[in-house]
Design an enzyme around this catalytic site. Structure first.
Site, short mmCIF file in Angstrom:
data_model
loop_
_atom_site.label_atom_id
_atom_site.label_comp_id
_atom_site.label_asym_id
_atom_site.label_seq_id
_atom_site.Cartn_x
_atom_site.Cartn_y
_atom_site.Cartn_z
N LYS A 144 -5.04 3.18 -38.47
CA LYS A 144 -4.18 3.83 -37.48
C LYS A 144 -4.52 5.32 -37.38
O LYS A 144 -5.15 5.86 -38.30
CB LYS A 144 -2.70 3.63 -37.84
CG LYS A 144 -2.23 4.44 -39.05
CD LYS A 144 -0.72 4.49 -39.11
CE LYS A 144 -0.29 5.56 -40.10
NZ LYS A 144 1.13 5.83 -40.10
N HIS A 174 -1.62 -0.11 -44.42
CA HIS A 174 -1.84 -0.14 -45.87
C HIS A 174 -0.61 -0.61 -46.65
O HIS A 174 -0.74 -1.06 -47.79
CB HIS A 174 -2.31 1.24 -46.38
CG HIS A 174 -1.25 2.27 -46.47
ND1 HIS A 174 -0.99 3.16 -45.45
CD2 HIS A 174 -0.37 2.57 -47.46
CE1 HIS A 174 -0.01 3.96 -45.81
NE2 HIS A 174 0.38 3.64 -47.02
N LYS A 178 0.22 -3.43 -50.50
CA LYS A 178 0.97 -3.09 -51.71
C LYS A 178 1.42 -4.37 -52.42
O LYS A 178 1.89 -5.32 -51.80
CB LYS A 178 2.19 -2.23 -51.37
CG LYS A 178 1.83 -0.82 -50.91
CD LYS A 178 3.09 -0.03 -50.58
CE LYS A 178 2.76 1.39 -50.15
NZ LYS A 178 2.28 2.21 -51.27
N GLU A 212 10.32 10.74 -48.01
CA GLU A 212 9.28 11.57 -48.61
C GLU A 212 9.86 12.94 -48.95
O GLU A 212 10.72 13.45 -48.24
CB GLU A 212 8.11 11.74 -47.65
CG GLU A 212 7.44 10.46 -47.21
CD GLU A 212 6.35 10.72 -46.19
OE1 GLU A 212 5.17 10.71 -46.58
OE2 GLU A 212 6.68 10.95 -45.01
N ASP A 231 4.93 7.58 -36.62
CA ASP A 231 4.12 7.65 -37.84
C ASP A 231 4.54 6.60 -38.86
O ASP A 231 3.68 6.06 -39.57
CB ASP A 231 4.24 9.05 -38.46
CG ASP A 231 3.31 9.26 -39.64
OD1 ASP A 231 2.15 8.81 -39.56
OD2 ASP A 231 3.74 9.87 -40.63
N HIS A 236 4.69 0.72 -40.59
CA HIS A 236 5.12 0.30 -41.92
C HIS A 236 6.50 -0.35 -41.92
O HIS A 236 6.71 -1.43 -42.48
CB HIS A 236 5.16 1.50 -42.88
CG HIS A 236 3.88 2.27 -42.93
ND1 HIS A 236 2.64 1.67 -42.83
CD2 HIS A 236 3.63 3.60 -43.10
CE1 HIS A 236 1.70 2.59 -42.94
NE2 HIS A 236 2.28 3.76 -43.08
N LYS A 330 10.94 13.17 -43.81
CA LYS A 330 10.22 14.10 -44.67
C LYS A 330 11.20 15.12 -45.26
O LYS A 330 12.27 15.34 -44.72
CB LYS A 330 9.12 14.82 -43.88
CG LYS A 330 7.94 13.92 -43.53
CD LYS A 330 6.80 14.73 -42.94
CE LYS A 330 5.56 13.86 -42.76
NZ LYS A 330 5.01 13.40 -44.04
#
Length: 481
Positions: A144, A174, A178, A212, A231, A236, A330
């Site tokens: 991405k 990704h 996991k 995060e 994002d 995800h 964030k």
């Protein structure tokens, strides 16, 4: 079964992703004997380097990012022997013939890992075609961002589809690599106890949080053009939601799994304005350290969101009436990725008249920083109960770190790179999934535009804007903080 490729080509081979993730992952696969001893690994990027200079870049990256207990100089040296390099400006066709000449014989199969800016996808695909690097024995992995909305995503997907069949296109998320995410499927489909309750009759609500503590981390221009919704949520979080909500697939193969995920994504109800919160971090303190506001980090004014909270609904038989709360941001209070399943209360509390108070059972699936599955159940506190029955919530823990202490803990890209080389698409995202995700995300952004929903400020180091707590509280829900 697809055959393993004998050659791997990494675009962006001198970039941050390659240094932090790809090269260490490939070394780990080499160290454990999971890739062929004769696998050829080529790197390409715009910068001019010789093979030996690229090997030195890779050596430095391995020494910086590998854990100390994996730094075996002999194995590092043999791994570096796999590496070669060819400079390339992907925006023009001129260098692709030289790239093909450097690769040489690819009759044993070629796997390409393409990590590039969206505007370079089309010229890169044209270049690969022109140089004969898009044949039937070539598969391509796409990192991405694959566009920034449905329309641009379709442009990229059309360009790739013009050269590669769908079964040779490996779109990377990704998170799907996991270990704990894959354990989510094992938890659901390898244990008989959960399936009877895994529906609207047994579950009150679901929460997915990816928080995060970091800010922009050098991604200023990319992040300000993208924001938290595109994002994190578009890929995800929606993939996690799909894995939680999907029907049991007929088999654990790429077609069966992805067929069920896309059904969920297509069943997502459009989100209304009172079911969403946008936020942007202001100044504050994260883990005791003072940090600047987003606009100070950016060095400019901005209406980009660094926080999103959503109340989602899946309009199908299994999940009707069950809200899915999604939250990401964030500069939040702590780094955490987790899924919380809250089950419905028992229909009658037999302990009520003796003072026993009940909490609904919760299943907590923590992806990071720890990895565990924790079922919160009610238990009676020891005692003679002369003054009433005292009940307490206690955890039944499966710590994946402890339960599989002797197993090698792998980062997601190890599995994804190996699956790309071997041609197994199960943990990659199909085009119809991507487009269903973008359709839902675009509708949210349209609400923001038409209703002029600007981000609310929240203090760095907090859990986001106060309205995000109201979003949950209106459904009589408390975020799992």
């Amino acid at each position: 079964m697809p055959t393993s490729s004998s050659t791997l080509l990494l675009f962006g081979a001198t970039g941050d992703l390659a240094k932090r993730m790809l090269l260490p992952s490939l070394y780990a696969l080499h160290e454990d004997g999971l890739i062929a001893e004769d696998l050829r690994i080529f790197g390409t990027a715009r910068s001019e380097h010789s093979d030996e200079e690229f090997r030195e870049i890779a050596r430095d990256a391995l020494h910086e990012y590998l854990p100390e207990d994996r730094k075996y100089e002999g194995k590092i040296a043999t791994f570096l022997g796999h590496l070669q390099y060819q400079p390339l400006d992907a925006s023009t066709l001129e260098g692709f013939d030289d790239l093909a000449a450097k690769l040489g014989d690819i009759s044993g199969g070629l796997s390409i890992f393409l990590s590039t800016a969206p505007f370079l996808f089309e010229p890169t695909i044209r270049g690969l075609q022109s140089a004969g690097l898009a044949g039937e024995n070539v598969r391509i992995g796409l990192e991405k961002p694959l566009g920034n909305d449905l329309a641009s995503s379709r442009v990229i997907n059309d360009a790739v589809a013009g050269a590669f069949d769908e079964d040779r296109i490996f779109r990377i998320d990704h998170y799907l690599g996991k270990e704990t995410v894959q354990n989510l499927m094992a938890l659901r489909f390898a244990n008989a106890m959960f399936e009877p309750l895994w529906n609207a009759n047994g579950i009150e609500h679901v929460q997915i949080t990816i928080s995060e503590t970091v800010g922009l981390e050098g991604r200023h221009s990319f992040y300000d053009d993208t924001g938290a919704l595109r994002d994190m949520v578009q890929n995800h979080m929606l993939q996690l939601l799909a894995l939680i909500a999907m029907e049991p697939p007929a088999d654990f193969d790429s077609t069966s799994v992805r067929d069920e995920k896309v059904k969920v994504l297509r069943s997502l109800r459009p989100v209304t304005s009172d079911e969403m919160v946008r936020g942007q971090y202001g100044s504050g303190a994260v883990q005791g350290e003072a940090v600047k506001a987003y606009t100070d980090d950016l060095g400019d004014t901005s209406e980009t969101e660094t926080f999103v909270a959503l109340k989602a609904h899946i309009d199908n038989w299994r999940w009707q009436g069950v809200p899915f709360y999604l939250r990401t941001g964030k500069r939040m209070a702590e780094r955490r990725s987790e899924i919380v399943i809250k089950f419905k209360a028992v229909p009658h509390n037999i302990f009520a008249q003796r003072g026993g108070r009940l909490n609904s059972n919760r299943l907590v699936i923590r992806l990071q920083p720890e990895e565990y599955v924790r079922l919160m159940v009610m238990a009676k506190q020891p005692g003679m109960d002369r003054e009433g029955v005292s009940l307490r919530e206690v955890p039944l823990d499966l710590s994946l770190t402890q339960a599989f202490a002797k197993a090698r803990r792998r980062i997601a890209y190890e599995r994804l790179l190996l699956d790309l080389i071997d041609g197994d698409p199960t943990l990659f995202v199909r085009r119809d999934e991507v487009e269903a995700q973008w359709k839902w995300i675009d509708a949210i952004r349209e609400v923001w535009r038409t209703e002029s929903m600007t981000p609310q400020l929240y203090g760095a180091g907090s859990w986001g804007p106060s309205d995000s707590f109201d979003l949950a509280a209106n459904g009589k829900v408390k975020w799992h903080d």
